[in-house]
Motif scaffolding. Structure first.
Motif, PDB file in Angstrom:
ATOM      1  N   GLY A   1      18.842 -18.180  26.068  1.00  0.00           N
ATOM      2  CA  GLY A   1      19.720 -19.338  25.976  1.00  0.00           C
ATOM      3  C   GLY A   1      19.043 -20.502  25.294  1.00  0.00           C
ATOM      4  N   ARG A   2      19.855 -21.306  24.603  1.00  0.00           N
ATOM      5  CA  ARG A   2      19.345 -22.531  23.992  1.00  0.00           C
ATOM      6  C   ARG A   2      19.629 -23.680  24.955  1.00  0.00           C
ATOM      7  NH1 ARG A   2      21.304 -25.499  18.362  1.00  0.00           N
ATOM      8  NH2 ARG A   2      19.576 -27.012  18.253  1.00  0.00           N
ATOM      9  N   LEU A   3      18.561 -24.326  25.418  1.00  0.00           N
ATOM     10  CA  LEU A   3      18.698 -25.369  26.431  1.00  0.00           C
ATOM     11  C   LEU A   3      18.865 -26.754  25.829  1.00  0.00           C
ATOM     12  CD1 LEU A   3      15.994 -24.048  28.937  1.00  0.00           C
ATOM     13  CD2 LEU A   3      18.422 -23.466  28.758  1.00  0.00           C
ATOM     14  N   GLY A   4      18.561 -26.877  24.551  1.00  0.00           N
ATOM     15  CA  GLY A   4      18.702 -28.164  23.883  1.00  0.00           C
ATOM     16  C   GLY A   4      17.665 -28.319  22.787  1.00  0.00           C
ATOM     17  N   GLY A   5      18.080 -28.822  21.614  1.00  0.00           N
ATOM     18  CA  GLY A   5      17.120 -29.021  20.533  1.00  0.00           C
ATOM     19  C   GLY A   5      16.430 -27.732  20.158  1.00  0.00           C
ATOM     20  N   GLU A   6      15.086 -27.768  20.224  1.00  0.00           N
ATOM     21  CA  GLU A   6      14.287 -26.582  19.900  1.00  0.00           C
ATOM     22  C   GLU A   6      13.766 -25.896  21.152  1.00  0.00           C
ATOM     23  OE1 GLU A   6      11.423 -30.129  19.563  1.00  0.00           O
ATOM     24  OE2 GLU A   6      13.551 -29.690  19.310  1.00  0.00           O
ATOM     25  N   GLU A   7      14.360 -26.187  22.302  1.00  0.00           N
ATOM     26  CA  GLU A   7      13.916 -25.601  23.559  1.00  0.00           C
ATOM     27  C   GLU A   7      14.845 -24.468  23.977  1.00  0.00           C
ATOM     28  OE1 GLU A   7      12.100 -27.323  27.670  1.00  0.00           O
ATOM     29  OE2 GLU A   7      14.108 -28.039  27.143  1.00  0.00           O
ATOM     30  N   PHE A   8      14.249 -23.335  24.390  1.00  0.00           N
ATOM     31  CA  PHE A   8      15.004 -22.146  24.761  1.00  0.00           C
ATOM     32  C   PHE A   8      14.513 -21.616  26.104  1.00  0.00           C
ATOM     33  CE2 PHE A   8      15.453 -22.499  20.248  1.00  0.00           C
ATOM     34  CZ  PHE A   8      16.695 -21.976  19.944  1.00  0.00           C
ATOM     35  N   GLY A   9      15.366 -20.850  26.753  1.00  0.00           N
ATOM     36  CA  GLY A   9      14.996 -20.182  27.996  1.00  0.00           C
ATOM     37  C   GLY A   9      15.319 -18.706  27.915  1.00  0.00           C
ATOM     38  N   VAL A  10      14.499 -17.897  28.578  1.00  0.00           N
ATOM     39  CA  VAL A  10      14.727 -16.460  28.635  1.00  0.00           C
ATOM     40  C   VAL A  10      14.721 -16.037  30.096  1.00  0.00           C
ATOM     41  CG1 VAL A  10      13.946 -14.171  27.938  1.00  0.00           C
ATOM     42  CG2 VAL A  10      13.573 -16.131  26.414  1.00  0.00           C
ATOM     43  N   LEU A  11      15.812 -15.451  30.543  1.00  0.00           N
ATOM     44  CA  LEU A  11      15.918 -14.949  31.907  1.00  0.00           C
ATOM     45  C   LEU A  11      15.552 -13.467  31.909  1.00  0.00           C
ATOM     46  CD1 LEU A  11      16.777 -15.255  34.875  1.00  0.00           C
ATOM     47  CD2 LEU A  11      19.124 -14.755  34.152  1.00  0.00           C
ATOM     48  N   LEU A  12      14.588 -13.104  32.761  1.00  0.00           N
ATOM     49  CA  LEU A  12      14.105 -11.729  32.846  1.00  0.00           C
ATOM     50  C   LEU A  12      14.422 -11.172  34.237  1.00  0.00           C
ATOM     51  CD1 LEU A  12      10.574 -12.326  31.269  1.00  0.00           C
ATOM     52  CD2 LEU A  12      12.627 -11.507  30.097  1.00  0.00           C
ATOM     53  N   PRO A  13      15.560 -10.487  34.404  1.00  0.00           N
ATOM     54  CA  PRO A  13      15.893  -9.912  35.721  1.00  0.00           C
ATOM     55  C   PRO A  13      14.898  -8.817  36.111  1.00  0.00           C
ATOM     56  CG  PRO A  13      17.811  -9.982  34.270  1.00  0.00           C
ATOM     57  CD  PRO A  13      16.612 -10.246  33.421  1.00  0.00           C
ATOM     58  N   LEU A  14      14.716  -8.648  37.420  1.00  0.00           N
ATOM     59  CA  LEU A  14      13.852  -7.589  37.960  1.00  0.00           C
ATOM     60  C   LEU A  14      12.478  -7.609  37.286  1.00  0.00           C
ATOM     61  CD1 LEU A  14      16.490  -4.691  38.095  1.00  0.00           C
ATOM     62  CD2 LEU A  14      15.780  -6.210  39.942  1.00  0.00           C
ATOM     63  N   SER A  15      11.888  -8.794  37.238  1.00  0.00           N
ATOM     64  CA  SER A  15      10.584  -8.935  36.584  1.00  0.00           C
ATOM     65  C   SER A  15       9.659  -9.757  37.470  1.00  0.00           C
ATOM     66  CB  SER A  15      10.757  -9.607  35.217  1.00  0.00           C
ATOM     67  OG  SER A  15       9.547  -9.668  34.525  1.00  0.00           O
ATOM     68  N   ASP A  16       8.395  -9.325  37.568  1.00  0.00           N
ATOM     69  CA  ASP A  16       7.398 -10.105  38.294  1.00  0.00           C
ATOM     70  C   ASP A  16       6.582 -10.925  37.299  1.00  0.00           C
ATOM     71  OD1 ASP A  16       5.811  -8.247  37.015  1.00  0.00           O
ATOM     72  OD2 ASP A  16       5.291  -7.149  38.838  1.00  0.00           O
ATOM     73  N   GLN A  17       5.546 -11.617  37.809  1.00  0.00           N
ATOM     74  CA  GLN A  17       4.787 -12.499  36.930  1.00  0.00           C
ATOM     75  C   GLN A  17       4.061 -11.724  35.826  1.00  0.00           C
ATOM     76  OE1 GLN A  17       1.092 -14.812  38.058  1.00  0.00           O
ATOM     77  NE2 GLN A  17       2.568 -16.502  37.925  1.00  0.00           N
ATOM     78  N   ALA A  18       3.485 -10.568  36.170  1.00  0.00           N
ATOM     79  CA  ALA A  18       2.761  -9.788  35.160  1.00  0.00           C
ATOM     80  C   ALA A  18       3.702  -9.338  34.041  1.00  0.00           C
ATOM     81  CB  ALA A  18       2.089  -8.583  35.814  1.00  0.00           C
ATOM     82  N   GLY A  19       4.891  -8.870  34.439  1.00  0.00           N
ATOM     83  CA  GLY A  19       5.854  -8.431  33.438  1.00  0.00           C
ATOM     84  C   GLY A  19       6.359  -9.583  32.585  1.00  0.00           C
ATOM     85  N   ALA A  20       6.571 -10.746  33.225  1.00  0.00           N
ATOM     86  CA  ALA A  20       7.053 -11.909  32.485  1.00  0.00           C
ATOM     87  C   ALA A  20       5.994 -12.426  31.514  1.00  0.00           C
ATOM     88  CB  ALA A  20       7.461 -13.010  33.465  1.00  0.00           C
ATOM     89  N   LEU A  21       4.736 -12.439  31.954  1.00  0.00           N
ATOM     90  CA  LEU A  21       3.659 -12.867  31.053  1.00  0.00           C
ATOM     91  C   LEU A  21       3.537 -11.929  29.851  1.00  0.00           C
ATOM     92  CD1 LEU A  21       0.927 -13.918  33.633  1.00  0.00           C
ATOM     93  CD2 LEU A  21       2.066 -15.422  31.982  1.00  0.00           C
ATOM     94  N   HIS A  22       3.676 -10.639  30.115  1.00  0.00           N
ATOM     95  CA  HIS A  22       3.610  -9.667  29.020  1.00  0.00           C
ATOM     96  C   HIS A  22       4.762  -9.886  28.034  1.00  0.00           C
ATOM     97  CE1 HIS A  22       2.740  -5.900  26.977  1.00  0.00           C
ATOM     98  NE2 HIS A  22       4.011  -5.576  27.110  1.00  0.00           N
ATOM     99  N   ALA A  23       5.971 -10.115  28.559  1.00  0.00           N
ATOM    100  CA  ALA A  23       7.128 -10.350  27.691  1.00  0.00           C
ATOM    101  C   ALA A  23       6.960 -11.628  26.879  1.00  0.00           C
ATOM    102  CB  ALA A  23       8.399 -10.420  28.538  1.00  0.00           C
ATOM    103  N   ALA A  24       6.474 -12.690  27.523  1.00  0.00           N
ATOM    104  CA  ALA A  24       6.273 -13.954  26.817  1.00  0.00           C
ATOM    105  C   ALA A  24       5.217 -13.816  25.718  1.00  0.00           C
ATOM    106  CB  ALA A  24       5.865 -15.046  27.807  1.00  0.00           C
ATOM    107  N   GLU A  25       4.158 -13.094  26.022  1.00  0.00           N
ATOM    108  CA  GLU A  25       3.111 -12.891  25.009  1.00  0.00           C
ATOM    109  C   GLU A  25       3.646 -12.072  23.835  1.00  0.00           C
ATOM    110  OE1 GLU A  25      -0.206 -12.928  22.785  1.00  0.00           O
ATOM    111  OE2 GLU A  25       0.247 -14.207  24.514  1.00  0.00           O
ATOM    112  N   ARG A  26       4.485 -11.098  24.120  1.00  0.00           N
ATOM    113  CA  ARG A  26       5.091 -10.301  23.048  1.00  0.00           C
ATOM    114  C   ARG A  26       5.971 -11.181  22.161  1.00  0.00           C
ATOM    115  NH1 ARG A  26       7.015  -6.645  26.040  1.00  0.00           N
ATOM    116  NH2 ARG A  26       9.187  -7.327  26.187  1.00  0.00           N
ATOM    117  N   MET A  27       6.731 -12.073  22.774  1.00  0.00           N
ATOM    118  CA  MET A  27       7.571 -12.986  21.993  1.00  0.00           C
ATOM    119  C   MET A  27       6.715 -13.928  21.161  1.00  0.00           C
ATOM    120  SD  MET A  27      10.802 -13.915  24.511  1.00  0.00           S
ATOM    121  CE  MET A  27       9.934 -14.047  26.073  1.00  0.00           C
ATOM    122  N   ARG A  28       5.665 -14.460  21.760  1.00  0.00           N
ATOM    123  CA  ARG A  28       4.781 -15.389  21.037  1.00  0.00           C
ATOM    124  C   ARG A  28       4.159 -14.711  19.819  1.00  0.00           C
ATOM    125  NH1 ARG A  28       0.118 -16.323  19.616  1.00  0.00           N
ATOM    126  NH2 ARG A  28      -0.558 -14.336  20.514  1.00  0.00           N
TER     127      ARG A  28
END
Length: 381
Positions: free
Chosen positions: A296-323
């Motif tokens: 989702g686009r939260l405003g301007g150049e800021e975005f959010g990504v909702l990751l269902p059924l995900s823990d911190q390790a999985g979310a960090l891995h997903a964020a690093e992949r996006m980066r």
């Protein structure tokens, strides 16, 4: 008295089809979405009405019009239906198979004498083939988007029409077909079936067009106009619904990201380039997400990504992949690459007592730390 029944039914069929054609043509003048579909439907109804009218004039009008012309108008009508029904649900069928079938039918029918028994056989073979393909394509597209019961309900009228056409073809092959003006029981039943087919097809198509309009309006209210990502309100509603699932033990994570030095892109390349950069970012991120994830686009150049059924390790891995993906794919603007990176903050839902606003605040705080630490990095709360 009985002899007038076929003519009365023919007149009723033509009146209904012409009325439907006028209604669809009128809708084409007021609808912004689906104009092509309703224009095709208007023309299909008009051609089928003209075909019935030419059939009724056999022995009175020129044979070329009342036989070859009537058959070709009927086939052309169903050819237009084959194109309009998938477009009513957002699909895009190819014109080439339809045009090829029309050409073959025209060549086969042209040399036949008016009283040939093969002329109606070829006609109904083409109609059955076109309607069969239409039913199959509609089912295939609807099954991907809708629940089984609804998809089957929308396809059932098309399957019914296909079955009626095949039944008429089978009777013709057995030599049981009657002329359209005959007062036989079979022909009167067929004319009632034609009226039923017209009612069923037009009602089904009206529902499909209405459904597409509703879905399009819903999409416009939920999507960001520039990037097609979820807008802030829709993303917030989705996040709140996910928070409600925490009581059932279904955890999730939130990633917030902000484009690094976005103002520099706008100032250096212009706002058009800034818009292109945001669309480029969404395109790259979508390729990194699972089917269940939501951007989702939260405003301007800021975005959010909702990751269902995900823990911190999985979310960090997903964020690093996006980066890493964003860094590896610079923006191409006027033929020149422009490096693009983003900073990421990750937060994981902590329990039923947690709410959506608190989760966003923690992810935003982690995002702020990523920017303070030098940008183009991932931080967790």
């Amino acid at each position: 008295m009985l002899e007038t029944v076929p003519l009365t039914l023919l007149a009723a069929n033509m009146l209904f089809l012409l009325t439907a054609a006028l209604v669809w043509a009128g809708l084409s003048q007021v609808l912004v979405i689906g104009q092509r579909t309703v224009l095709l439907l208007a023309l299909a109804n008009a051609l089928l009405a003209a075909s019935l009218g030419c059939n009724a004039l056999r022995g009175i009008a020129w044979d070329g019009l009342s036989y070859w012309g009537a058959n070709m108008m009927a086939i052309s009508s169903f050819a237009l239906l084959r194109q309009s029904i998938p477009t009513a649900i957002g699909a895009a069928p190819s014109w080439w198979p339809t045009l090829a079938l029309l050409a073959v039918a025209g060549l086969l029918l042209a040399p036949m004498p008016p009283d040939s028994d093969w002329m109606p056989v070829i006609n109904f073979s083409c109609l059955s083939l076109l309607m069969g393909f239409t039913s199959f394509e509609t089912w295939r597209h609807l099954r991907r988007r809708l629940k089984l019961a609804l998809a089957l309900g929308l396809c059932s009228p098309l399957i019914l029409v296909t079955a009626l056409l095949l039944l008429r073809l089978a009777l013709l092959l057995q030599g049981s077909g009657a002329r359209i003006r005959d007062a036989s029981v079979g022909n009167v039943a067929w004319l009632w079936a034609v009226l039923l087919m017209g009612l069923v097809l037009n009602a089904t198509l009206a529902f499909m067009v209405l459904m597409r309009l509703i879905l399009r309006i819903r999409r416009l209210t939920e999507r960001d106009a520039l990037t097609d990502a979820l807008n802030r309100r829709a993303f917030g509603d989705l996040l709140s619904r996910e928070q409600a699932q925490l009581a059932r033990g279904q955890g999730h994570a939130l990633v917030m990201l902000d484009v690094d030095h976005f103002k520099r892109i706008n100032d250096t390349l212009g706002h058009a380039a800034g818009d292109a950069a945001l669309k480029h970012l969404v395109q790259q991120l979508q390729g990194c997400l699972r089917e269940a994830d939501r951007l989702g686009r939260l405003g301007g150049e800021e975005f959010g990504v909702l990751l269902p059924l995900s823990d911190q390790a999985g979310a960090l891995h997903a964020a690093e992949r996006m980066r890493a993906t964003l860094q590896a794919h610079p923006l191409l603007w006027q033929g020149q690459p422009w490096p693009m990176t983003a900073s990421f903050g990750v937060a994981v839902a902590q329990g039923p007592h947690d709410d959506a606003d608190a989760l966003m605040q923690r992810a935003d705080a982690a995002l702020y730390r990523a920017k303070e630490a030098g940008r183009n990095r991932v931080e967790a709360d």
